[in-house]
Design an enzyme around this catalytic site. Structure first.
Site, PDB file in Angstrom:
ATOM      1  N   GLU A 124      -0.241 -12.343  -1.269  1.00 26.56           N
ATOM      2  CA  GLU A 124      -1.691 -12.397  -1.467  1.00 26.56           C
ATOM      3  C   GLU A 124      -2.111 -13.661  -2.195  1.00 26.56           C
ATOM      4  OE1 GLU A 124      -3.114  -8.803  -3.302  1.00 26.56           O
ATOM      5  OE2 GLU A 124      -2.187  -7.525  -1.784  1.00 26.56           O
ATOM      6  N   SER A 170       0.841  -1.202   0.000  1.00 24.44           N
ATOM      7  CA  SER A 170       0.000   0.000   0.000  1.00 24.44           C
ATOM      8  C   SER A 170       0.879   1.256   0.000  1.00 24.44           C
ATOM      9  CB  SER A 170      -0.941   0.009   1.207  1.00 24.44           C
ATOM     10  OG  SER A 170      -0.219  -0.180   2.410  1.00 24.44           O
ATOM     11  N   GLU A 195      -9.140  -9.521   4.243  1.00 30.42           N
ATOM     12  CA  GLU A 195      -9.430  -8.137   3.838  1.00 30.42           C
ATOM     13  C   GLU A 195     -10.795  -8.018   3.163  1.00 30.42           C
ATOM     14  OE1 GLU A 195      -6.286  -6.034   1.851  1.00 30.42           O
ATOM     15  OE2 GLU A 195      -7.570  -4.305   1.447  1.00 30.42           O
ATOM     16  N   ASP A 249       5.693  -6.847   2.486  1.00 27.34           N
ATOM     17  CA  ASP A 249       4.868  -7.395   1.405  1.00 27.34           C
ATOM     18  C   ASP A 249       5.696  -7.796   0.198  1.00 27.34           C
ATOM     19  OD1 ASP A 249       2.180  -7.685   1.947  1.00 27.34           O
ATOM     20  OD2 ASP A 249       1.685  -5.607   1.474  1.00 27.34           O
ATOM     21  N   LYS A 257       4.692 -11.221   3.524  1.00 27.45           N
ATOM     22  CA  LYS A 257       3.267 -11.482   3.277  1.00 27.45           C
ATOM     23  C   LYS A 257       3.045 -11.562   1.772  1.00 27.45           C
ATOM     24  CE  LYS A 257      -0.046  -8.190   3.880  1.00 27.45           C
ATOM     25  NZ  LYS A 257      -0.516  -8.044   2.488  1.00 27.45           N
TER      26      LYS A 257
HETATM   27  O1  KIV Z   1      -0.411  -3.326   1.768  1.00 24.55           O
HETATM   28  C1  KIV Z   1      -1.104  -3.261   2.785  1.00 24.55           C
HETATM   29  O2  KIV Z   1      -1.201  -2.219   3.449  1.00 24.55           O
HETATM   30  C2  KIV Z   1      -1.831  -4.448   3.183  1.00 24.55           C
HETATM   31  C3  KIV Z   1      -2.774  -4.326   4.343  1.00 24.55           C
HETATM   32  C4  KIV Z   1      -3.981  -3.583   3.949  1.00 24.55           C
HETATM   33  C5  KIV Z   1      -3.114  -5.638   4.929  1.00 24.55           C
HETATM   34  O3  KIV Z   1      -1.688  -5.467   2.596  1.00 24.55           O
END
Ligand code: KIV
Length: 282
Positions: free
Chosen positions: A137, A68, A201, A106, A135
């Site tokens: 997806e 994000s 989410e 991420d 993390k």
């Molecule tokens: O990138 C991000 O901020 C996210 C969160 C919304 C979980 O993946």
């Protein structure tokens, strides 16, 4: 008895005694988050050193360097353009401010979908600059298994996964009606692949509750109701900096307005020659 000193990224000392028995440390690790199932885990995104330091000092459990960063900080229309190099850059910065919370980074779009080998290489590049877990997806089971095998904890992410915005046809609630099973199955697949927790989410609260009750790993909600094991929110939404007010978010301060007012006062004082003064002069 010998005492071993080990220094963390942020300079905190851990003491290991007697060869292999660690003295209790409050440093939050992926296994610790895993063990917090049924509790309440507070998570927030941060993309740079001062933000990570503030979140860490505030005592949040987990800091996510989210992709994000693309929409919140880099001015992109979505998370899709975010590159691995950009994630490395922001992870390195956030890691230097994070000491106690678990730092998760991420894997951006395009850095893990093609093969498990690519997924491991991408995860390694984030760990090299300070990520303690990554993390990704979706139910990329083989990629998750390969990264976990490489010794890197993985956080799953299912539901309205923004990297799939084009296949969803927009940012829409996922898992409604007869689509609930798809999200539940994805969460179970991620758990089975070895993830230590999973982000849910923008899915109906009843679906999040069902997942939370049927997986053994903590669920971390965002727009998924109050029944998850924890919550994650985006820095700019929490602090009132985002231009958009989302239904799933809550601003705990109006930092946007505070910042603007501070900058207006500064500009005014400069123009009136009220700042700097003798006091600020060498
Ligand atoms: O990138 C991000 O901020 C996210 C969160 C919304 C979980 O993946």
């Amino acid at each position: 008895m010998r005492v071993y000193h080990s220094t963390t990224r942020a300079g905190r000392q851990l003491y290991l005694r007697g060869g292999n028995l660690p003295v209790m440390s409050d440093k939050i690790t992926a296994p610790k988050i895993r063990s917090m199932k049924g509790g309440r885990i507070a998570c927030v995104t941060a993309y740079d050193a001062p933000s990570a330091r503030l979140a860490d000092e505030a005592g949040v459990d987990l800091i996510l360097v989210g992709d994000s960063v693309g929409n919140t900080t880099l001015g992109y229309p979505s998370t899709l353009p975010v590159s691995l190099e950009e994630m490395v850059h922001h992870t390195r910065a956030a890691a230097s401010g994070c000491s106690n919370a678990l730092l998760v980074s991420d894997l951006p779009f395009g850095s893990y979908q093609a093969s498990s080998e690519e997924a491991v290489r991408s995860a390694v590049s984030l760990v090299k600059v300070g990520a303690e877990a990554v993390k990704l997806e979706g139910a990329y089971v083989e990629a998750i298994e390969a990264i976990v095998r490489a010794g890197i904890p993985v956080m799953g992410h299912v539901g309205m996964t923004p990297q799939s915005v084009n296949s969803f046809g927009g940012f829409r609630v996922q898992g409604r009606g007869d689509r609930a099973d798809t999200v539940v199955e994805a969460a179970h697949a991620v758990e089975k692949a070895g993830a230590f927790s999973v982000v849910l989410e923008v899915i109906p609260g009843v679906v999040a509750k069902r997942i939370t009750e049927t997986v053994s790993i903590p669920t971390i909600g965002i727009g998924a109701g109050p029944d998850c094991d924890g919550e994650i929110q985006v820095w700019h939404d929490l602090l009132g900096i985002s231009e958009t007010v989302y239904r799933h978010a809550k601003a705990y301060a109006d930092v946007g307005e505070i910042t603007k007012n501070a900058l207006k006062s500064y500009a005014e004082e400069v123009r009136k020659r009220e700042f700097p003064t003798e006091e600020n002069t060498f």
